[in-house]
Motif scaffolding. Structure first.
Motif, short mmCIF file in Angstrom:
data_model
loop_
_atom_site.label_atom_id
_atom_site.label_comp_id
_atom_site.label_asym_id
_atom_site.label_seq_id
_atom_site.Cartn_x
_atom_site.Cartn_y
_atom_site.Cartn_z
N LEU A 139 38.29 -0.17 8.11
CA LEU A 139 37.77 -1.54 8.21
C LEU A 139 38.89 -2.52 8.51
O LEU A 139 38.72 -3.46 9.31
N GLU A 140 40.03 -2.31 7.89
CA GLU A 140 41.19 -3.18 8.14
C GLU A 140 41.59 -3.15 9.61
O GLU A 140 41.85 -4.19 10.22
N GLN A 174 38.81 -4.94 11.85
CA GLN A 174 38.75 -6.39 11.77
C GLN A 174 40.00 -7.04 12.36
O GLN A 174 39.91 -8.14 12.92
N ALA A 205 39.40 -6.98 16.06
CA ALA A 205 38.34 -7.93 16.40
C ALA A 205 38.86 -9.36 16.42
O ALA A 205 38.50 -10.16 17.29
N LYS A 206 39.69 -9.69 15.45
CA LYS A 206 40.27 -11.04 15.40
C LYS A 206 41.13 -11.31 16.63
O LYS A 206 41.12 -12.42 17.18
N TYR A 210 33.38 -12.14 13.31
CA TYR A 210 32.88 -11.34 12.19
C TYR A 210 32.43 -9.97 12.70
O TYR A 210 31.68 -9.88 13.67
N THR A 241 31.81 -5.69 11.05
CA THR A 241 31.96 -4.61 10.07
C THR A 241 31.44 -3.34 10.72
O THR A 241 30.78 -3.38 11.76
#
Length: 399
Positions: free
Chosen positions: A298-299, A302, A305-306, A312, A314
């Motif tokens: 997940l880290e 994200q 994605a940023k 946002y 997940t």
């Protein structure tokens, strides 16, 4: 255990109220049974003007105590029951993710409010008041989880003979507020995300998008689960915090068919790990001791994605993206339900299907086209001054 003596109780008139007393057997935590007298309010003098009426009401109260199947009332608090029974008999047989979620709700909500109360003294009115109070301070889903966990505790108490009925069963949830589903990433955003991610995270995102698997199911995938001849892979286990377990429901144990082109891509990914055996995981951690941890995955997701401008995301949202694509492409809901491993198609439709931008535009254009066609070919400019004006409209009282 049958009651050893008949209990008739007694009545006392105190001022303008009528009270009753009764002897009751109590089961102490150490196993001893003792007899205690307990007083109780029957009603006002206006409600019970005669002793006969008071006796009739008392008879209803002591009838349970004189029943041949009567068992001594257990004196145990909610916290004691949770520690001694629920955590040792019920929680161990639940899925790891379920256990973790239940423990959070127990520690943060249920035990602080109900922990010191005697099991038998918890009433539906008290639980309803507790739920209503929580509704003003936490999210609706949290309130629902509180009722679920509390209900499970008292169901266990009924099962093991501590209670005759579950006080949570009749408790109602507050009205569910309107909840906007998070915005799904566009196809272009997903492509930029894939370009940004390194392997094996790029393949992980791709595989979730095309298959809709849960992150725990994805990380537990082994190469022996891939059926190269039938162009599918089998979901037979999941992992959560290094603990492996069978999938969420019986429908979650399922084959997921892949397109021929996707099987070619998976084959290419397999070639990059020539030393991996059939029992090895598709997505090994750097030490080669097990699959990548979900928090680490997940880290990475994200962070990438940023970088590409997705505010946002997940792993579960990618599962929603998969479901929405199935819906927009006209795939039957039954097929989508089976692919996602849902026990109920209602869950698939209510919680997983988002209104995509293309579908929203299609809906707007369809209604607009229908409205224009109903005007005998006239354009909006031809309606012009009449549309929304008082002229030409008969029988309508304008305010």
């Amino acid at each position: 255990m049958a009651r050893k003596r008949f209990e008739s109780g007694y009545i006392r008139l105190r001022g303008s109220t009528t009270r009753a007393g009764k002897g009751e057997d109590i089961l102490l935590p150490d196993g001893r049974i003792v007899r205690k007298r307990r007083g109780r309010y029957l009603g006002s003098l206006a409600e019970l003007p005669t002793k006969t009426l008071a006796k009739r009401k008392l008879a209803e109260i002591v009838a349970e105590l004189n029943d041949v199947d009567y068992k001594p009332r257990a004196v145990v608090t909610v916290a004691q029951f949770v520690e001694d029974k629920y955590r040792t008999l019920i929680l161990p047989v639940q899925k790891p993710t379920t256990r973790r979620g239940y423990e959070v709700v127990l520690r943060q909500h249920v035990l602080p409010e109900l922990g010191t109360s005697q099991l038998v003294e918890v009433t539906p009115e008290g639980v309803q008041s507790f739920i209503n109070c929580k509704a003003g301070s936490v999210a609706w889903n949290t309130v629902r989880n509180i009722r679920t966990v509390a209900g499970a505790i008292f169901s266990a108490a009924v099962k093991y003979g501590y209670l005759k009925s579950n006080p949570v069963r009749s408790v109602e949830l507050p009205f569910e507020p309107v909840k906007l589903l998070p915005l799904l990433p566009s196809d272009e955003q997903l492509q930029r995300l894939l370009d940004e991610l390194p392997e094996p995270y790029r393949t992980m995102v791709w595989l979730v998008c095309i298959s809709g698997v849960r992150i725990g199911e994805l990380l537990a995938l082994r190469w022996r689960a891939v059926d190269w001849d039938r162009t599918c892979f089998w979901v037979v286990e999941a992992v959560d915090r290094k603990k492996f377990y069978s999938p969420k429901t019986h429908r979650s144990r399922r084959p997921i068919l892949l397109a021929d082109e996707d099987m070619k891509r998976l084959t290419e990914f397999r070639r990059r790990t020539p030393t991996a055996g059939d029992d090895d995981w598709l997505f090994l951690n750097k030490r080669g001791t097990g699959p990548i941890h979900a928090d680490k995955a997940l880290e990475k997701l994200q962070a990438a994605a940023k970088t590409v401008g997705i505010s946002y995301i997940t792993w579960h949202l990618l599962r929603h993206w998969h479901t929405t694509v199935l819906h927009d492409e006209g795939v039957p809901m039954k097929a989508a339900q089976d692919r996602l491993g849902h026990a109920d198609a209602h869950t698939t439709m209510k919680h997983y299907v988002h209104l995509s931008r293309g579908a929203e535009r299609q809906a707007a254009d369809a209604v607009s086209q229908h409205f224009r066609n109903s005007g005998d070919g006239k354009t909006w400019s031809e309606f012009g001054s009449k549309f929304g004006s008082k002229s030409g409209v008969e029988g309508v009282q304008w305010q």
